[in-house]
Design a protein around this motif. Structure first.
Motif, PDB file in Angstrom:
ATOM      1  N   PHE A 184      81.176   3.004 -10.857  1.00 29.98           N
ATOM      2  CA  PHE A 184      80.334   1.856 -11.186  1.00 29.98           C
ATOM      3  C   PHE A 184      80.668   0.669 -10.289  1.00 29.98           C
ATOM      4  CE2 PHE A 184      79.572  -2.066 -13.601  1.00 29.98           C
ATOM      5  CZ  PHE A 184      78.238  -1.919 -13.933  1.00 29.98           C
ATOM      6  N   SER A 185      81.931   0.438 -10.043  1.00 32.67           N
ATOM      7  CA  SER A 185      82.357  -0.691  -9.214  1.00 32.67           C
ATOM      8  C   SER A 185      81.848  -0.555  -7.789  1.00 32.67           C
ATOM      9  CB  SER A 185      83.886  -0.793  -9.218  1.00 32.67           C
ATOM     10  OG  SER A 185      84.382  -0.955 -10.532  1.00 32.67           O
ATOM     11  N   ILE A 186      81.940   0.646  -7.232  1.00 28.64           N
ATOM     12  CA  ILE A 186      81.426   0.874  -5.875  1.00 28.64           C
ATOM     13  C   ILE A 186      79.943   0.530  -5.810  1.00 28.64           C
ATOM     14  CG2 ILE A 186      80.993   2.591  -4.077  1.00 28.64           C
ATOM     15  CD1 ILE A 186      83.397   4.161  -5.213  1.00 28.64           C
ATOM     16  N   GLY A 187      79.173   1.112  -6.730  1.00 31.23           N
ATOM     17  CA  GLY A 187      77.735   0.903  -6.711  1.00 31.23           C
ATOM     18  C   GLY A 187      77.340  -0.538  -6.908  1.00 31.23           C
ATOM     19  N   LEU A 188      77.990  -1.221  -7.843  1.00 35.94           N
ATOM     20  CA  LEU A 188      77.613  -2.600  -8.162  1.00 35.94           C
ATOM     21  C   LEU A 188      77.952  -3.558  -7.025  1.00 35.94           C
ATOM     22  CD1 LEU A 188      76.479  -4.439 -10.428  1.00 35.94           C
ATOM     23  CD2 LEU A 188      78.856  -4.891 -11.052  1.00 35.94           C
ATOM     24  N   VAL A 189      79.173  -3.485  -6.510  1.00 32.58           N
ATOM     25  CA  VAL A 189      79.598  -4.433  -5.475  1.00 32.58           C
ATOM     26  C   VAL A 189      78.800  -4.238  -4.191  1.00 32.58           C
ATOM     27  CG1 VAL A 189      81.512  -5.110  -3.987  1.00 32.58           C
ATOM     28  CG2 VAL A 189      81.906  -4.737  -6.435  1.00 32.58           C
ATOM     29  N   PHE A 190      78.636  -2.999  -3.766  1.00 31.47           N
ATOM     30  CA  PHE A 190      77.939  -2.779  -2.502  1.00 31.47           C
ATOM     31  C   PHE A 190      76.425  -2.891  -2.645  1.00 31.47           C
ATOM     32  CE2 PHE A 190      82.104  -1.061  -1.523  1.00 31.47           C
ATOM     33  CZ  PHE A 190      82.325  -1.641  -0.273  1.00 31.47           C
ATOM     34  N   TRP A 191      75.917  -2.871  -3.887  1.00 28.01           N
ATOM     35  CA  TRP A 191      74.508  -3.224  -4.089  1.00 28.01           C
ATOM     36  C   TRP A 191      74.276  -4.659  -3.624  1.00 28.01           C
ATOM     37  CZ3 TRP A 191      72.924  -5.868  -9.109  1.00 28.01           C
ATOM     38  CH2 TRP A 191      71.594  -6.297  -9.043  1.00 28.01           C
ATOM     39  N   LEU A 192      75.172  -5.574  -4.020  1.00 24.92           N
ATOM     40  CA  LEU A 192      75.005  -6.973  -3.635  1.00 24.92           C
ATOM     41  C   LEU A 192      75.091  -7.154  -2.121  1.00 24.92           C
ATOM     42  CD1 LEU A 192      77.176  -8.579  -6.455  1.00 24.92           C
ATOM     43  CD2 LEU A 192      74.693  -8.335  -6.387  1.00 24.92           C
ATOM     44  N   VAL A 193      75.994  -6.399  -1.490  1.00 28.12           N
ATOM     45  CA  VAL A 193      76.142  -6.496  -0.032  1.00 28.12           C
ATOM     46  C   VAL A 193      74.891  -5.973   0.660  1.00 28.12           C
ATOM     47  CG1 VAL A 193      77.455  -5.673   1.950  1.00 28.12           C
ATOM     48  CG2 VAL A 193      78.647  -6.293  -0.165  1.00 28.12           C
ATOM     49  N   LEU A 194      74.464  -4.773   0.282  1.00 26.21           N
ATOM     50  CA  LEU A 194      73.314  -4.156   0.945  1.00 26.21           C
ATOM     51  C   LEU A 194      72.019  -4.886   0.613  1.00 26.21           C
ATOM     52  CD1 LEU A 194      74.250  -0.392   0.542  1.00 26.21           C
ATOM     53  CD2 LEU A 194      74.277  -1.752   2.631  1.00 26.21           C
ATOM     54  N   MET A 195      71.924  -5.424  -0.597  1.00 22.74           N
ATOM     55  CA  MET A 195      70.741  -6.194  -0.967  1.00 22.74           C
ATOM     56  C   MET A 195      70.571  -7.382  -0.033  1.00 22.74           C
ATOM     57  SD  MET A 195      68.329  -6.155  -3.314  1.00 22.74           S
ATOM     58  CE  MET A 195      67.303  -7.132  -4.421  1.00 22.74           C
ATOM     59  N   THR A 196      71.670  -8.036   0.296  1.00 24.96           N
ATOM     60  CA  THR A 196      71.624  -9.178   1.210  1.00 24.96           C
ATOM     61  C   THR A 196      71.139  -8.759   2.586  1.00 24.96           C
ATOM     62  OG1 THR A 196      73.469 -10.200   0.009  1.00 24.96           O
ATOM     63  CG2 THR A 196      72.973 -11.051   2.212  1.00 24.96           C
ATOM     64  N   ILE A 197      71.677  -7.654   3.085  1.00 27.95           N
ATOM     65  CA  ILE A 197      71.284  -7.164   4.409  1.00 27.95           C
ATOM     66  C   ILE A 197      69.815  -6.776   4.440  1.00 27.95           C
ATOM     67  CG2 ILE A 197      71.646  -5.330   6.106  1.00 27.95           C
ATOM     68  CD1 ILE A 197      74.578  -5.250   5.183  1.00 27.95           C
ATOM     69  N   VAL A 198      69.376  -6.032   3.424  1.00 36.89           N
ATOM     70  CA  VAL A 198      67.991  -5.550   3.396  1.00 36.89           C
ATOM     71  C   VAL A 198      67.012  -6.712   3.250  1.00 36.89           C
ATOM     72  CG1 VAL A 198      66.328  -4.197   2.053  1.00 36.89           C
ATOM     73  CG2 VAL A 198      68.563  -3.235   2.599  1.00 36.89           C
ATOM     74  N   LEU A 199      67.315  -7.673   2.384  1.00 33.58           N
ATOM     75  CA  LEU A 199      66.416  -8.815   2.226  1.00 33.58           C
ATOM     76  C   LEU A 199      66.366  -9.652   3.497  1.00 33.58           C
ATOM     77  CD1 LEU A 199      67.070 -10.032  -1.436  1.00 33.58           C
ATOM     78  CD2 LEU A 199      65.163  -8.678  -0.559  1.00 33.58           C
ATOM     79  N   TYR A 200      67.491  -9.809   4.172  1.00 31.84           N
ATOM     80  CA  TYR A 200      67.479 -10.514   5.472  1.00 31.84           C
ATOM     81  C   TYR A 200      66.546  -9.810   6.441  1.00 31.84           C
ATOM     82  CZ  TYR A 200      68.946 -11.838  10.156  1.00 31.84           C
ATOM     83  OH  TYR A 200      68.935 -12.232  11.466  1.00 31.84           O
ATOM     84  N   ARG A 201      66.631  -8.484   6.514  1.00 32.75           N
ATOM     85  CA  ARG A 201      65.762  -7.722   7.414  1.00 32.75           C
ATOM     86  C   ARG A 201      64.291  -7.892   7.021  1.00 32.75           C
ATOM     87  NH1 ARG A 201      62.065  -4.904   9.110  1.00 32.75           N
ATOM     88  NH2 ARG A 201      62.114  -2.759   9.847  1.00 32.75           N
ATOM     89  N   LEU A 202      63.999  -7.879   5.709  1.00 28.62           N
ATOM     90  CA  LEU A 202      62.615  -7.997   5.257  1.00 28.62           C
ATOM     91  C   LEU A 202      62.061  -9.409   5.477  1.00 28.62           C
ATOM     92  CD1 LEU A 202      62.833  -6.018   1.881  1.00 28.62           C
ATOM     93  CD2 LEU A 202      61.806  -5.225   4.022  1.00 28.62           C
TER      94      LEU A 202
END
Length: 332
Positions: A184-202
């Protein structure tokens, strides 16, 4: 007389490139995610709303058979065309669909957990271990890359890493709590990281190509599945659980408000990215309904189940039609 080049069929084209099997897409495992998600949603509807269990049971067998079929096909591709599998693994987009293999197994373990717990535990254990390996491989590839660019970032990047957040849903039954908290910790923390990257790209770069546009629905998955996993771990809907659920609800509304854009897209296998996110949100809403007892969530859950069932039925029809026309397993 030879047919002109313009009349060549898709089948002829992919035969010329090494046969259909060499182009069997790993992204097809997203169909299992969609079918398994629909299965769990109907089983949830049975437990919370009393619908006939036979619907969920039939879908469970269908999803399981589909998974075994796809696993056999991709295994045959690995044996006969290892170079093609290596190319998939090195591709900046297709790489992210390999973990759909382990996620499919994890979702099937959830669907079987009530009626066949011993089998489900084995499925969960294998799925969790394989998914962790896929996560380590994908993140190592991102860190030590020589070919990634911001234009490669897309919501499918969530699949390898954020997919870990699925593990605790059944993991709380089959393993010590700390194992589930680890995933759960892996998924939750890296969701926030990847969400930032993906939204920046979009926000600041060119739009996603049409083939990848359906993957925007994957944005719904982390908060909705995170809500289910967190509730499974804590046994309650507290303030943080509500933050996760309402984030997922907002993203669902955001994408629904752009429905016309998605309706205009031609059909690609990536369109199955609509299915599991809608399933995850449907299951999360059933959970909210059961725990809150509020009529709003009950009505919303049944509405979403109807939409999900219609979407999966349409995707299945279009996939079978495309396969009959030789439009699947062809070079991109």
């Amino acid at each position: 007389m030879n047919a002109p080049a313009s009349s060549a069929t898709p089948a002829a084209a992919h035969d010329a490139h090494g046969g259909r099997l060499a182009h069997f897409p790993v992204a097809l495992f997203s169909t299992v995610m969609g079918m398994a998600g629909l299965t769990i949603a109907w089983l949830k509807a049975h437990h919370t709303g009393g619908v006939p269990v036979e619907v969920g049971v039939a879908l469970r067998w269908l999803a399981s058979a589909l998974y075994l079929f796809l696993l056999a096909m991709y295994g045959a591709k690995l044996l006969r065309h290892p170079g093609a599998v290596k190319a998939d693994r090195a591709h900046p987009v297709r790489l992210n669909f390999f973990p759909a293999i382990s996620i499919g197994l994890l979702l099937l373990s959830i669907s079987w957990a009530q009626d066949a717990p011993a089998v489900a535990q084995w499925m969960w254990g294998i799925g969790a271990a394989v998914h962790l390996m896929f996560t380590l491989f994908a993140m190592s590839s991102w860190i030590h890359h020589t070919h990634y660019d911001i234009k490669h970032a897309n919501p499918a990047w969530f699949i390898p890493v954020v997919g870990n957040i699925i593990v605790p849903i059944a993991g709380v039954r089959f393993a010590p709590a700390d194992i589930s908290w680890f995933f759960f910790s892996i998924g939750l923390v890296f969701w926030l990281v990847l969400m930032t990257i993906v939204l920046y790209r979009l926000f600041f770069h060119e739009p996603l190509p049409a083939r990848l546009t359906p993957t925007l629905f994957i944005l719904i998955v982390p908060p909705s599945v995170g809500f289910l996993a967190y509730v499974a771990l804590t046994g309650q809907v507290d303030a943080f659980a509500r933050v996760l659920y309402f984030t997922a609800l907002f993203l669902t509304l955001l994408l629904a408000s752009n429905a016309v854009r998605f309706f205009r897209l031609p059909f690609f296998i990536s369109a199955w990215a609509y299915s599991f996110p809608l399933a995850a949100m449907t299951i999360a809403t059933f959970e909210m309904s059961a725990r809150s007892g509020q009529a709003f969530y009950a009505g919303l859950s049944w509405l979403m189940l109807a939409v999900l069932s219609g979407v999966v039925a349409l995707l299945a029809f279009k996939t079978l039609r495309a396969a009959s026309r030789g439009q699947i397993c062809v070079p991109e």
